[in-house]
Motif scaffolding. Structure first.
Motif, PDB file in Angstrom:
ATOM      1  N   ASN A   1     -25.557   1.871 -33.117  1.00  0.00           N
ATOM      2  CA  ASN A   1     -26.238   2.718 -34.102  1.00  0.00           C
ATOM      3  C   ASN A   1     -27.754   2.745 -33.916  1.00  0.00           C
ATOM      4  O   ASN A   1     -28.512   2.866 -34.873  1.00  0.00           O
ATOM      5  N   LEU A   2     -28.198   2.650 -32.661  1.00  0.00           N
ATOM      6  CA  LEU A   2     -29.631   2.707 -32.363  1.00  0.00           C
ATOM      7  C   LEU A   2     -29.905   3.961 -31.544  1.00  0.00           C
ATOM      8  O   LEU A   2     -29.315   4.149 -30.487  1.00  0.00           O
ATOM      9  N   TYR A   3     -30.777   4.826 -32.059  1.00  0.00           N
ATOM     10  CA  TYR A   3     -31.041   6.120 -31.427  1.00  0.00           C
ATOM     11  C   TYR A   3     -29.736   6.886 -31.191  1.00  0.00           C
ATOM     12  O   TYR A   3     -29.555   7.556 -30.174  1.00  0.00           O
ATOM     13  N   GLY A   4     -28.842   6.806 -32.175  1.00  0.00           N
ATOM     14  CA  GLY A   4     -27.514   7.389 -32.004  1.00  0.00           C
ATOM     15  C   GLY A   4     -27.486   8.903 -31.937  1.00  0.00           C
ATOM     16  O   GLY A   4     -26.551   9.477 -31.378  1.00  0.00           O
ATOM     17  N   SER A   5     -28.510   9.584 -32.486  1.00  0.00           N
ATOM     18  CA  SER A   5     -28.523  11.045 -32.403  1.00  0.00           C
ATOM     19  C   SER A   5     -28.672  11.535 -30.971  1.00  0.00           C
ATOM     20  O   SER A   5     -28.428  12.705 -30.677  1.00  0.00           O
ATOM     21  N   THR A   6     -29.056  10.647 -30.069  1.00  0.00           N
ATOM     22  CA  THR A   6     -29.141  10.993 -28.651  1.00  0.00           C
ATOM     23  C   THR A   6     -27.809  11.481 -28.121  1.00  0.00           C
ATOM     24  O   THR A   6     -27.762  12.226 -27.137  1.00  0.00           O
TER      25      THR A   6
ATOM     26  N   GLY B   1     -18.910  20.258 -26.938  1.00  0.00           N
ATOM     27  CA  GLY B   1     -17.765  21.126 -26.717  1.00  0.00           C
ATOM     28  C   GLY B   1     -16.469  20.463 -27.144  1.00  0.00           C
ATOM     29  O   GLY B   1     -15.590  21.111 -27.734  1.00  0.00           O
ATOM     30  N   SER B   2     -16.350  19.172 -26.873  1.00  0.00           N
ATOM     31  CA  SER B   2     -15.147  18.436 -27.272  1.00  0.00           C
ATOM     32  C   SER B   2     -15.036  18.359 -28.797  1.00  0.00           C
ATOM     33  O   SER B   2     -13.943  18.471 -29.366  1.00  0.00           O
ATOM     34  N   ILE B   3     -16.174  18.168 -29.465  1.00  0.00           N
ATOM     35  CA  ILE B   3     -16.167  18.115 -30.929  1.00  0.00           C
ATOM     36  C   ILE B   3     -15.770  19.477 -31.508  1.00  0.00           C
ATOM     37  O   ILE B   3     -15.001  19.565 -32.473  1.00  0.00           O
ATOM     38  N   ALA B   4     -16.273  20.563 -30.896  1.00  0.00           N
ATOM     39  CA  ALA B   4     -15.910  21.902 -31.355  1.00  0.00           C
ATOM     40  C   ALA B   4     -14.415  22.143 -31.221  1.00  0.00           C
ATOM     41  O   ALA B   4     -13.794  22.776 -32.089  1.00  0.00           O
ATOM     42  N   GLU B   5     -13.820  21.643 -30.151  1.00  0.00           N
ATOM     43  CA  GLU B   5     -12.375  21.778 -29.986  1.00  0.00           C
ATOM     44  C   GLU B   5     -11.625  20.979 -31.041  1.00  0.00           C
ATOM     45  O   GLU B   5     -10.604  21.425 -31.574  1.00  0.00           O
ATOM     46  N   LYS B   6     -12.133  19.808 -31.357  1.00  0.00           N
ATOM     47  CA  LYS B   6     -11.510  18.973 -32.387  1.00  0.00           C
ATOM     48  C   LYS B   6     -11.558  19.679 -33.749  1.00  0.00           C
ATOM     49  O   LYS B   6     -10.564  19.681 -34.492  1.00  0.00           O
ATOM     50  N   LEU B   7     -12.697  20.299 -34.039  1.00  0.00           N
ATOM     51  CA  LEU B   7     -12.873  20.958 -35.330  1.00  0.00           C
ATOM     52  C   LEU B   7     -12.303  22.371 -35.338  1.00  0.00           C
ATOM     53  O   LEU B   7     -12.114  22.949 -36.411  1.00  0.00           O
ATOM     54  N   GLN B   8     -12.082  22.936 -34.127  1.00  0.00           N
ATOM     55  CA  GLN B   8     -11.638  24.328 -34.001  1.00  0.00           C
ATOM     56  C   GLN B   8     -12.610  25.265 -34.717  1.00  0.00           C
ATOM     57  O   GLN B   8     -12.205  26.180 -35.440  1.00  0.00           O
ATOM     58  N   SER B   9     -13.898  25.015 -34.494  1.00  0.00           N
ATOM     59  CA  SER B   9     -14.915  25.779 -35.210  1.00  0.00           C
ATOM     60  C   SER B   9     -16.287  25.551 -34.591  1.00  0.00           C
ATOM     61  O   SER B   9     -16.519  24.537 -33.923  1.00  0.00           O
ATOM     62  N   ASP B  10     -17.200  26.502 -34.808  1.00  0.00           N
ATOM     63  CA  ASP B  10     -18.616  26.194 -34.638  1.00  0.00           C
ATOM     64  C   ASP B  10     -18.965  25.100 -35.647  1.00  0.00           C
ATOM     65  O   ASP B  10     -18.226  24.890 -36.616  1.00  0.00           O
ATOM     66  N   PHE B  11     -20.081  24.410 -35.431  1.00  0.00           N
ATOM     67  CA  PHE B  11     -20.437  23.391 -36.414  1.00  0.00           C
ATOM     68  C   PHE B  11     -21.947  23.237 -36.524  1.00  0.00           C
ATOM     69  O   PHE B  11     -22.705  23.564 -35.610  1.00  0.00           O
ATOM     70  N   TYR B  12     -22.342  22.744 -37.700  1.00  0.00           N
ATOM     71  CA  TYR B  12     -23.737  22.406 -37.953  1.00  0.00           C
ATOM     72  C   TYR B  12     -23.976  20.951 -37.566  1.00  0.00           C
ATOM     73  O   TYR B  12     -23.096  20.098 -37.717  1.00  0.00           O
ATOM     74  N   ILE B  13     -25.194  20.684 -37.103  1.00  0.00           N
ATOM     75  CA  ILE B  13     -25.633  19.315 -36.842  1.00  0.00           C
ATOM     76  C   ILE B  13     -26.866  19.062 -37.697  1.00  0.00           C
ATOM     77  O   ILE B  13     -27.816  19.843 -37.670  1.00  0.00           O
ATOM     78  N   LEU B  14     -26.829  17.984 -38.456  1.00  0.00           N
ATOM     79  CA  LEU B  14     -27.975  17.572 -39.267  1.00  0.00           C
ATOM     80  C   LEU B  14     -28.539  16.291 -38.643  1.00  0.00           C
ATOM     81  O   LEU B  14     -28.107  15.176 -38.972  1.00  0.00           O
ATOM     82  N   PRO B  15     -29.467  16.419 -37.689  1.00  0.00           N
ATOM     83  CA  PRO B  15     -30.016  15.246 -37.001  1.00  0.00           C
ATOM     84  C   PRO B  15     -31.221  14.671 -37.721  1.00  0.00           C
ATOM     85  O   PRO B  15     -32.290  14.506 -37.147  1.00  0.00           O
ATOM     86  N   CYS B  16     -31.053  14.360 -39.000  1.00  0.00           N
ATOM     87  CA  CYS B  16     -32.175  13.872 -39.810  1.00  0.00           C
ATOM     88  C   CYS B  16     -32.722  12.553 -39.264  1.00  0.00           C
ATOM     89  O   CYS B  16     -33.931  12.353 -39.171  1.00  0.00           O
ATOM     90  N   SER B  17     -31.812  11.640 -38.937  1.00  0.00           N
ATOM     91  CA  SER B  17     -32.207  10.304 -38.512  1.00  0.00           C
ATOM     92  C   SER B  17     -32.057  10.164 -37.006  1.00  0.00           C
ATOM     93  O   SER B  17     -31.119  10.701 -36.412  1.00  0.00           O
ATOM     94  N   ARG B  18     -32.959   9.435 -36.391  1.00  0.00           N
ATOM     95  CA  ARG B  18     -32.842   9.213 -34.953  1.00  0.00           C
ATOM     96  C   ARG B  18     -31.598   8.376 -34.627  1.00  0.00           C
ATOM     97  O   ARG B  18     -31.101   8.406 -33.504  1.00  0.00           O
ATOM     98  N   ASP B  19     -31.085   7.635 -35.619  1.00  0.00           N
ATOM     99  CA  ASP B  19     -29.981   6.720 -35.351  1.00  0.00           C
ATOM    100  C   ASP B  19     -28.596   7.341 -35.525  1.00  0.00           C
ATOM    101  O   ASP B  19     -27.606   6.782 -35.051  1.00  0.00           O
ATOM    102  N   GLU B  20     -28.511   8.486 -36.206  1.00  0.00           N
ATOM    103  CA  GLU B  20     -27.213   9.120 -36.405  1.00  0.00           C
ATOM    104  C   GLU B  20     -27.426  10.532 -36.911  1.00  0.00           C
ATOM    105  O   GLU B  20     -28.465  10.844 -37.487  1.00  0.00           O
TER     106      GLU B  20
END
Length: 227
Positions: A143-148, A157-176
């Motif tokens: 959990n260190l610099y996890g947003s990397t 792309g793999s996450i999009a296939e899992k969700l079967q959708s476009d998705f939003y990313i909220l990279p507020c924290s550098r760690d996640e």
């Protein structure tokens, strides 16, 4: 660690996503790559233990001495970083329990209590499943610099296939960062307000990565700022 000289061990090159303004203001004489409104900064892994990482930033002089380019660093880090720091993708409920375990005082905040009620209400039948918004927390082991992890080749792309959708990313924290499928129906204006609230109240300033929201397009694999 050590002097600002020497060749770069290619097998130990990795990258981190960092706040662009911080990098431009505080980091001197280092190569970096722009990524949306962020900066990709390159490091050499010196040693890792279960609870610490020893590393050093790669400088321009080290880059010249090793006769490498920034493109070379990106290619090396794309290969090395996912192996050094494997990604984790967990339901928000699991991550929330860990956060509360480390910061129980958060329960004093009425907004946090309401969020928890919504989050766990589905599990006990208090909230209809169709009214519940599924979220995931993307990070790296440790959990260190996890947003990397959003840089990892083919991962989004793999996450999009899992969700079967476009998705939003909220990279507020550098760690996640938080991931939510567009098909879940959250309004972008609501997400903007949430990000503003989180970055102002719940994340220490040095840990803030960005207050912007990204959207991943499943059709063409693009990632862009939408808010």
């Amino acid at each position: 660690i050590g002097e600002d000289s020497g060749s770069i061990n290619k097998s130990r090159v990795f990258y981190r996503l960092e706040n662009l303004e911080l990098v431009q203001k505080e980091y001197k004489d280092i190569p970096y790559q722009r990524f949306l409104d962020l900066a990709i900064v390159f490091y050499i892994n010196i040693a890792c233990t279960e609870d610490s990482i020893q590393s050093r930033r790669i400088t321009n002089s080290m880059l010249r001495e090793s006769k490498l380019s920034i493109s070379d660093l990106v290619s090396l880090a794309n290969k090395n970083t996912p192996q050094m720091f494997p990604y984790t993708l967990r339901p928000m409920e699991d991550a929330a329990l860990d956060i509360l375990d480390n910061n129980p005082s958060l329960l004093n905040d009425p907004k946090v209590r309401v969020s928890l009620m919504l989050m766990f209400g589905k599990e006990v039948g208090l909230i209809p499943e169709e009214e519940y918004t599924s979220r995931y927390v993307l990070s790296c082991e440790g959990n260190l610099y996890g947003s990397t992890a959003i840089l990892y080749p083919e991962l989004l792309g793999s996450i999009a296939e899992k969700l079967q959708s476009d998705f939003y990313i909220l990279p507020c924290s550098r760690d996640e960062c938080v991931i939510e499928a567009v098909s879940e129906g959250s309004e972008l204006a609501e997400l903007k307000e949430e990000v503003r609230d989180v970055t102002e109240k719940y994340i220490n300033e040095p840990l803030v990565l960005t207050a912007h929201i990204y959207r991943y397009n499943r059709a063409d694999g693009s990632l862009k700022i939408v808010g």
